[in-house]
Scaffold this active site. Structure first.
Site, PDB file in Angstrom:
ATOM      1  N   LYS A  68      64.883 114.934  53.546  1.00  0.00           N
ATOM      2  CA  LYS A  68      65.007 114.918  52.088  1.00  0.00           C
ATOM      3  C   LYS A  68      65.677 113.642  51.596  1.00  0.00           C
ATOM      4  CE  LYS A  68      68.278 116.256  49.664  1.00  0.00           C
ATOM      5  NZ  LYS A  68      68.619 117.536  49.095  1.00  0.00           N
ATOM      6  N   ARG A 112      68.273 124.871  45.513  1.00  0.00           N
ATOM      7  CA  ARG A 112      68.982 125.257  46.739  1.00  0.00           C
ATOM      8  C   ARG A 112      70.480 125.048  46.600  1.00  0.00           C
ATOM      9  NH1 ARG A 112      72.089 120.902  48.596  1.00  0.00           N
ATOM     10  NH2 ARG A 112      71.014 119.526  50.077  1.00  0.00           N
ATOM     11  N   ASP A 226      80.659 114.519  47.326  1.00  0.00           N
ATOM     12  CA  ASP A 226      79.739 114.367  48.454  1.00  0.00           C
ATOM     13  C   ASP A 226      79.663 112.899  48.893  1.00  0.00           C
ATOM     14  OD1 ASP A 226      78.428 113.346  46.288  1.00  0.00           O
ATOM     15  OD2 ASP A 226      76.651 114.611  46.459  1.00  0.00           O
ATOM     16  N   LYS A 230      84.575 110.181  46.077  1.00  0.00           N
ATOM     17  CA  LYS A 230      84.611 111.269  45.099  1.00  0.00           C
ATOM     18  C   LYS A 230      85.694 112.301  45.447  1.00  0.00           C
ATOM     19  CE  LYS A 230      79.681 111.049  43.908  1.00  0.00           C
ATOM     20  NZ  LYS A 230      78.420 111.814  43.867  1.00  0.00           N
TER      21      LYS A 230
END
Length: 315
Positions: A68, A112, A226, A230
């Site tokens: 992905k 998701r 992520d 951050k």
């Protein structure tokens, strides 16, 4: 090789209990099966406040797996564009030959990710809640609340956003779609102190929640951290919690909330969500526990949703 567009996927893939169950199984697979899941690869595009992540996972025994590519360009709102985009490639586990390109423009990732939030709430939030809180007003802030509503009923939603205009639009949209009262707060502190469940969906680089705001019975799902730069939660938030859960400890330590944690005890006692979904570890065990879940996103979730989408699209 088949090519599917976002519109085709939107017709057959919806945020519903079946999808939540599929994502929950992916968390269980991660701890119970032989999984090849490399670290997330990220490309930063600082000139445009953007990043591109590449995630993948092969789960032993499955005939296909996904690679992905997802992007987040956080100034896109100035152009009237969503911040998230991307696509998934589904490959044969036996031959490596691509079976399908799922040009979802980030849709499957949104679904998701929201489902993962619902899995966390299902195991870690109190069974009966009255008020939910959301920090952030983007697409994922919408999906997360819709997913939460599938596993926990609540009457009121509090929202805090960086601009009042976006918060007003969020209020209007969610009141219409969910039929609940939405209140815009002036600060993130108000959201945390008055909510039973709080979800953070920001690209924040400095904490948006402080430990002194926590109260007994609170559950927080942090979605935004992520990347190494951050952070949404102060280290004191993790230290004051009775239970800290994350999708993958190694990822949370590198990219998520454990990265900035100052407590070795919290790091040592951290639990992976798959251990809870598999029944190896307990989730919430009392009404007064304070629980935290840090979700950085995993390749197994992408393989799970891509395989499900392909199955639905080729029926």
């Amino acid at each position: 090789m088949k090519l599917f567009a976002k519109g085709e996927m939107e017709k057959v893939i919806h945020l519903e209990k079946e999808v939540i169950d599929i994502v929950e199984k992916a968390f269980t697979d991660l701890v119970q099966k032989k999984v090849q899941m490399p670290p997330i690869m990220r490309i930063d595009v600082p000139e445009y406040n953007g990043e591109v992540d590449i995630k993948s996972a092969y789960i032993a025994g499955y005939e296909s797996f996904a690679v992905k590519l997802s992007s987040g360009f956080f100034d896109n709102y100035k152009l009237g564009l969503p911040s998230a985009s991307g696509m998934m490639l589904l490959l044969s586990s036996e031959t490596g030959i691509p079976k399908a390109v799922l040009a979802d423009n980030g849709y499957l990732t949104e679904v998701r990710t929201a489902a993962a939030g619902a899995v966390a709430a299902q195991h870690l939030a109190r069974e009966h809640i009255h008020t939910a809180g959301i920090i952030g007003t983007g697409a994922q802030a919408r999906y997360q609340v819709k997913a939460l509503k599938l596993v926990r009923d609540f009457d009121q939603l509090l929202v805090y956003g960086r601009t009042h205009e976006k918060a007003e639009q969020y209020k209007e949209d969610m009141e219409r779609e969910l039929g609940i009262d939405v209140t815009i707060t002036r600060t993130a502190e108000e959201v945390v102190k008055a909510s039973d469940v709080v979800i953070t969906t920001t690209p924040a680089t400095a904490p948006v929640i402080k430990g002194e705001w926590l109260h007994p019975g609170l559950h927080i799902t942090a979605m935004g951290s992520d990347a190494e730069h951050k952070q949404e939660l102060e280290s004191s938030v993790l230290e004051k919690a009775d239970m800290f859960v994350c999708d993958v400890i190694a990822q949370s330590t590198r990219l998520g909330e454990l990265r900035a944690c100052n407590s070795q005890r919290v790091i040592d006692e951290a639990i992976e969500l798959g251990e809870v979904t598999a029944g190896d570890k307990k989730g919430r065990s009392s009404e007064n526990q304070i629980t935290i879940c840090d979700l950085t996103g995993t390749g197994v979730q992408d393989t799970a949703i891509a395989r499900y989408a392909y199955e639905r699209l080729t029926k």
